[in-house]
Design an enzyme around this catalytic site. Structure first.
Site, PDB file in Angstrom:
ATOM      1  N   ASP A 153       0.839  -1.192   0.000  1.00  0.00           N
ATOM      2  CA  ASP A 153       0.000   0.000   0.000  1.00  0.00           C
ATOM      3  C   ASP A 153       0.879   1.249   0.000  1.00  0.00           C
ATOM      4  O   ASP A 153       2.097   1.153  -0.175  1.00  0.00           O
ATOM      5  CB  ASP A 153      -0.960  -0.019   1.193  1.00  0.00           C
ATOM      6  CG  ASP A 153      -0.250  -0.072   2.540  1.00  0.00           C
ATOM      7  OD1 ASP A 153       0.962   0.256   2.615  1.00  0.00           O
ATOM      8  OD2 ASP A 153      -0.900  -0.440   3.528  1.00  0.00           O
ATOM      9  N   MET A 154       0.294   2.389   0.209  1.00  0.00           N
ATOM     10  CA  MET A 154       1.040   3.660   0.179  1.00  0.00           C
ATOM     11  C   MET A 154       2.100   3.748   1.278  1.00  0.00           C
ATOM     12  O   MET A 154       3.006   4.553   1.192  1.00  0.00           O
ATOM     13  CB  MET A 154       0.072   4.849   0.306  1.00  0.00           C
ATOM     14  CG  MET A 154      -0.861   4.997  -0.880  1.00  0.00           C
ATOM     15  SD  MET A 154      -0.003   5.477  -2.383  1.00  0.00           S
ATOM     16  CE  MET A 154       0.474   7.138  -1.968  1.00  0.00           C
TER      17      MET A 154
END
Length: 173
Positions: free
Chosen positions: A15-16
């Site tokens: 994810d980020m």
């Protein structure tokens, strides 16, 4: 008996924050269950799908304890937690690769991990480092269904050899 399946975190699985996106652990678990069956000499593609069945997930209990990050290597440790006529519960845990070391005929599985059948029964499986704790801990319940109707079937009656093997290796708490 345990089976250790290596994983390497790819950028697209994060994810980020650069950690494995939670749902991607399910993909790692799926690969590890297929590897587990292969190590038993019971090919999922040939023996289950080839006979007209599938083995979908029925239930998952998962606990995320610490992240695995992009570029890190991990290991999914798989065992049978419960062997029921209509369902199998697998315990699947993710560890960092450095928490696993090569061992000699460890964890009840012996054989070359790339082969099936009798040869698979003599592999040298890794050991967990003392004090190693899982990053992710899950109980994954699967069942067997007819491919065309999705009607559940008894593992004990449909695949008695696999059911018997699971009865030998189950590690119920």
């Amino acid at each position: 008996m345990h089976r250790h399946t290596p994983i390497k975190v790819r950028y697209g699985e994060t994810d980020m924050m650069g950690v494995v996106y939670h749902a991607n652990y399910l993909l790692y678990f799926e690969d590890a269950r297929i590897d587990f069956l292969d190590a038993l000499g019971f090919s999922y593609a040939e023996r289950i799908e080839g006979a007209g069945y599938m083995s979908p997930i029925h239930d998952i209990e998962i606990h995320y304890k610490a992240p695995l990050r992009y570029g890190e290597a991990g290991v999914v440790r798989t065992s049978v937690a419960k062997n029921l006529p209509m369902r199998t519960v697998y315990r699947q845990q993710v560890y960092r690769a450095e928490d696993v070391s090569a061992g000699e005929a460890a964890d009840g599985i012996e054989g070359d991990p790339g082969t099936e059948g009798t040869a698979a029964a003599s592999c040298h499986e890794p050991h967990l480092r003392e004090g190693a704790t899982p990053l992710v801990d899950a109980l994954v319940t699967v069942c067997v269904v007819e491919r065309d109707t999705f009607k559940p079937v008894s593992l004990r009656r449909t695949f008695p050899d696999l059911y018997a093997k699971y009865a030998e290796i189950v590690e119920e708490d």
